[in-house]
Design a protein around this motif. Structure first.
Motif, PDB file in Angstrom:
ATOM      1  N   MET A 136       0.848  -1.200   0.000  1.00 44.60           N
ATOM      2  CA  MET A 136       0.000   0.000   0.000  1.00 44.60           C
ATOM      3  C   MET A 136       0.883   1.250   0.000  1.00 44.60           C
ATOM      4  O   MET A 136       0.629   2.197  -0.740  1.00 44.60           O
ATOM      5  CB  MET A 136      -0.895  -0.017   1.244  1.00 44.60           C
ATOM      6  CG  MET A 136      -1.980   1.031   1.237  1.00 44.60           C
ATOM      7  SD  MET A 136      -3.306   0.595   0.103  1.00 44.60           S
ATOM      8  CE  MET A 136      -4.467   1.888   0.438  1.00 44.60           C
ATOM      9  N   ILE A 138       3.882   1.672  -1.175  1.00 46.29           N
ATOM     10  CA  ILE A 138       4.484   1.915  -2.491  1.00 46.29           C
ATOM     11  C   ILE A 138       3.435   2.435  -3.467  1.00 46.29           C
ATOM     12  O   ILE A 138       3.678   3.377  -4.218  1.00 46.29           O
ATOM     13  CB  ILE A 138       5.123   0.622  -3.037  1.00 46.29           C
ATOM     14  CG1 ILE A 138       6.310   0.224  -2.161  1.00 46.29           C
ATOM     15  CG2 ILE A 138       5.570   0.799  -4.481  1.00 46.29           C
ATOM     16  CD1 ILE A 138       6.925  -1.086  -2.536  1.00 46.29           C
ATOM     17  N   LEU A 139       2.242   1.850  -3.442  1.00 47.06           N
ATOM     18  CA  LEU A 139       1.220   2.258  -4.409  1.00 47.06           C
ATOM     19  C   LEU A 139       0.739   3.679  -4.162  1.00 47.06           C
ATOM     20  O   LEU A 139       0.336   4.373  -5.090  1.00 47.06           O
ATOM     21  CB  LEU A 139       0.024   1.289  -4.351  1.00 47.06           C
ATOM     22  CG  LEU A 139       0.296  -0.158  -4.740  1.00 47.06           C
ATOM     23  CD1 LEU A 139      -0.996  -0.925  -4.833  1.00 47.06           C
ATOM     24  CD2 LEU A 139       1.031  -0.236  -6.061  1.00 47.06           C
ATOM     25  N   ILE A 140       0.773   4.119  -2.898  1.00 50.93           N
ATOM     26  CA  ILE A 140       0.301   5.463  -2.572  1.00 50.93           C
ATOM     27  C   ILE A 140       1.400   6.503  -2.788  1.00 50.93           C
ATOM     28  O   ILE A 140       1.131   7.687  -2.961  1.00 50.93           O
ATOM     29  CB  ILE A 140      -0.173   5.500  -1.093  1.00 50.93           C
ATOM     30  CG1 ILE A 140      -1.346   4.561  -0.891  1.00 50.93           C
ATOM     31  CG2 ILE A 140      -0.586   6.882  -0.652  1.00 50.93           C
ATOM     32  CD1 ILE A 140      -2.528   4.892  -1.742  1.00 50.93           C
TER      33      ILE A 140
END
Lengths: 303, 423
Positions: A136, A138-140
């Motif tokens: 999460m 990294i994705l954010i």
């Protein structure tokens, strides 16, 4: 919050002054957004109201800056209006060119970001996912990292792989910047999603694709669409990455506004700004309708 | 679930499924399959973000410690100068290698980059390098004397100390420069001279402006969020549009609007002159300075404060305040002792969010900041695009990123990214 009947004079005074303060803050919020609308009809090349405008003299208002959006950059702006004028404007006018770019880039970004982000959100909402927190994070991260760092990093990277000053480069950059919004909105929708519906569907004999399209999709659609709108507006508004990655050919509306503000400030920018305000009103209305709809689906209705 | 199975079955391996496998193994298999499935769903985006976002930033930040421009051009000098003890001038061997490298570097056209690189260490040396390189081909042994004959600056040990420092491709000098430090001629870390100290001030100014913006958004956002949370849903939905519309409006539109409002010939000044508060020649300069940056940024970031505050205030039951009042608290005491502490999570969430966003702000300060309102991002952009000192840009960026990540970690502690909402 009505004033209670036992309120003393001090409380009454505070009640009304509090409302006044709040009104002033709302004015502060909304005034800069709406002030550009009347200013864009100014006949003079000024950024302020002329005395003619204040006395509502029709002579003081004009649409010349809106015309300028279509004319600026035309091969022959003086020709009479007709098919050739439209063709010339469509092919040569700078603002028209950047509008085409903006929509082209933003639409492809929306499609890419929405599909990638929705898939990821589906995975993220499953409790089995290992290293959920780290993934999460990294994705954010594109939303958290200052844009200038993102843009600088991408500038070197895309130059190395030959994607600088190409549409592909900007689309990839904007997709990376837009996906966090999709991930967050769709994950939020998934939290309120009743997982037993999936099992119920499977139990009734539906194969997984059917369950996805007939059960999951209709329920999370409001979240997916508003995530997609966020991705769209992110790309449509983004200027830092474009500043670093685009060439003259790929300039978008915000890029054109940026150079407009820095170099030759003309009320054409205000006319463009007015159009953008109307676009954002449309988007906002759309998102609000979606939100109400999904609240209704979940049984929360306005009192 | 696994634990429950083990506790319920008398022997953990005793329970069998209908195909004869142990339940435990079957369950483990199912869990593993679910894990893989979940991961496969996330994988495309994760892969995409790592390739197009994380990796490029990593490579860019690597530039802050890695600067091979000089060693590329002066590779043999870099080897021999390592033995020099830093006293007096290097040996003739070093000078020989140096002149040979210079001739080669001029041929390869790498001398300019090397000169630029050493110029960061020792300002004013670029022209010395490029100038001497033009004559390097004609130089004859002994090179120490002939080099000094071309330009007597070559007799300055400081230059050779800088060359020695650059003989390694890894350097901390960009980080030192970002903190207003440098190496002196003996290789000690010292502070830059007064007139070259800019970056620490700039970082402090960035934090100061971000702090002020955060404070103003709290001051303005708190009453509005409170009002929205206590009004009936229909009215508050309507008023919420006032918060959401700026949020959805392009950043450049809002910045343009502030230019129109605040500039010397702008609307606010016109109004003030018209009602006679100020005279026409004393118009207030409200833009292209720090004030302009703060006003515009407060406006742009206000929704980011109102929305988390609103969602926290919405969950506070109004009966708490009534209870406090009926127990004898005055309105003021009830607010400060009961209501305010309950809203602290919202204030925290909003503050960190606003601070993170404003620390990295670029567009608005660049357009309305003038000279005194620019932030660290603007300087990074300047080094990227104008002075082309990419190493320094990367080092400044790394420091900025580090501070943002620390704040983000806090944010995650306070609210959790999962709870972030928009609109």
């Amino acid at each position: 919050m009505a004033l209670p009947p036992y309120a003393g004079p001090g409380e009454t005074l505070w009640y009304y002054s509090f409302r006044f303060i709040c009104g002033a803050i709302f004015l502060f919020l909304i005034l800069p957004v709406v002030i550009v609308v009347p200013l864009s009809f100014n006949v003079e090349p000024y950024f302020t109201f002329t005395s003619g405008m204040l006395s509502f003299d029709p002579e003081a208002f004009s649409l010349r800056w809106y015309l300028d959006i279509f004319q600026n950059g035309m091969a022959d702006p003086s020709q009479t209006f007709g098919w050739n004028w439209i063709v010339d404007s469509w092919n040569n006018a700078q603002w028209v060119h950047s509008t085409k770019n903006s929509f082209f880039i933003a639409i492809i970004v929306t499609i890419l970001a929405t599909s990638l982000g929705t898939l990821a959100a589906l995975g993220l909402s499953q409790s089995d996912l290992p290293y959920r927190g780290a993934i999460m994070g990294i994705l954010i991260s594109p939303m958290i990292v200052p844009l200038i760092i993102t843009a600088a990093g991408m500038y070197f990277f895309y130059s190395d792989v030959g994607l600088a000053q190409t549409y592909t480069g900007i689309i990839l950059a904007h997709t990376a910047l837009g996906t966090p919004f999709v991930v967050i909105t769709v994950t939020a929708t998934m939290i309120s999603f009743d997982r037993s519906l999936i099992r119920a569907g499977a139990n009734l004999g539906a194969p997984p694709p059917t369950v996805f399209f007939k059960v999951i999709m209709p329920l999370i659609l409001p979240g997916v669409i508003s995530g997609g709108l966020f991705a769209f507006i992110t790309s449509f508004d983004e200027v830092v990455a474009v500043l670093f990655l685009s060439g003259f050919e790929q300039r978008t509306i915000p890029r054109q506004m940026w150079s407009g503000i820095r170099e030759q400030i003309s009320p054409t920018i205000l006319a463009v700004a007015t159009i953008l305000v109307f676009i954002s009103i449309c988007l906002l209305t759309f998102v609000e309708i979606l939100r109400r709809r999904s609240e209704k689906l979940r049984g929360i209705t306005p009192a | 679930m696994v634990d429950a199975t083990i506790n319920n079955g008398n022997k953990s391996d005793g329970l069998l499924t209908d195909d004869g496998q142990s339940l435990k193994a079957k369950l483990a298999l199912a869990t593993r399959r679910n894990k893989t499935k979940a991961f496969l769903l996330v994988a495309p985006l994760l892969f995409f973000i790592v390739i197009t976002f994380v990796w490029p930033i990593g490579v860019m930040l690597y530039r802050s410690v890695n600067s091979p421009q000089f060693t590329n051009a002066f590779s043999s000098t870099a080897v021999v100068i390592k033995d020099w003890d830093g006293q007096g001038l290097p040996s003739e061997e070093v000078f020989t290698a140096f002149v040979a490298d210079m001739v080669q570097a001029r041929k390869d056209r790498t001398i300019g980059k090397a000169g630029t690189r050493i110029n960061y260490e020792l300002p004013g040396t670029r022209s010395l390098f490029t100038g001497t390189a033009r004559k390097a081909k004609k130089l004859e042994a002994p090179f120490k004397e002939s080099l000094i004959a071309v330009n007597e600056k070559w007799a300055n040990p400081e230059i050779w100390a800088a060359v020695k420092r650059l003989s390694s491709r890894y350097t901390l000098s960009f980080y030192l420069a970002s903190l207003d430090l440098k190496y002196d001629k003996s290789g000690e870390i010292v502070t830059q001279p007064e007139d070259r100290q800019i970056y620490v001030t700039l970082f402090l100014r960035t934090f100061w402006i971000s702090g002020l913006v955060m404070l103003f958004t709290i001051l303005l956002g708190y009453p509005v969020a409170y009002l929205l949370s206590v009004l009936p849903l229909r009215t508050s939905n309507l008023l919420m549009i006032m918060v959401l519309l700026p949020f959805w409006t392009s950043l450049l539109v809002r910045t343009t609007a502030w230019i129109a409002l605040l500039q010397r010939e702008g609307i606010i000044n016109d109004v003030l002159v018209f009602i006679g508060v100020i005279s026409d020649e004393n118009r207030i300069q409200m833009i292209y300075n720090q004030a302009g940056t703060i006003i515009a940024m407060t406006h742009i970031l206000l929704p980011f404060m109102v929305l988390p505050l609103f969602s926290v205030m919405k969950t506070i039951p109004p009966s708490y305040m009534r209870a406090a009042r009926s127990l004898g608290a005055t309105q003021f005491t009830a607010y400060t002792r009961v209501y305010m502490p309950l809203t602290l999570p919202g204030i925290g969430a909003g503050s960190v969010l606003v601070f993170i966003l404003s620390v990295g702000y670029y567009i608005t300060p660049a357009l309305v900041g003038g000279r005194t309102g620019t932030l660290i991002s603007n300087v990074i952009a300047g080094h990227m695009q104008q002075s082309l000192n990419w190493g320094l840009a990367a080092a400044l960026g790394a420091l900025l990123l580090a501070s943002v990540l620390v704040l983000y970690w806090f944010y995650n502690k306070i609210v959790g990214v999962d709870n972030m909402k928009f609109g």
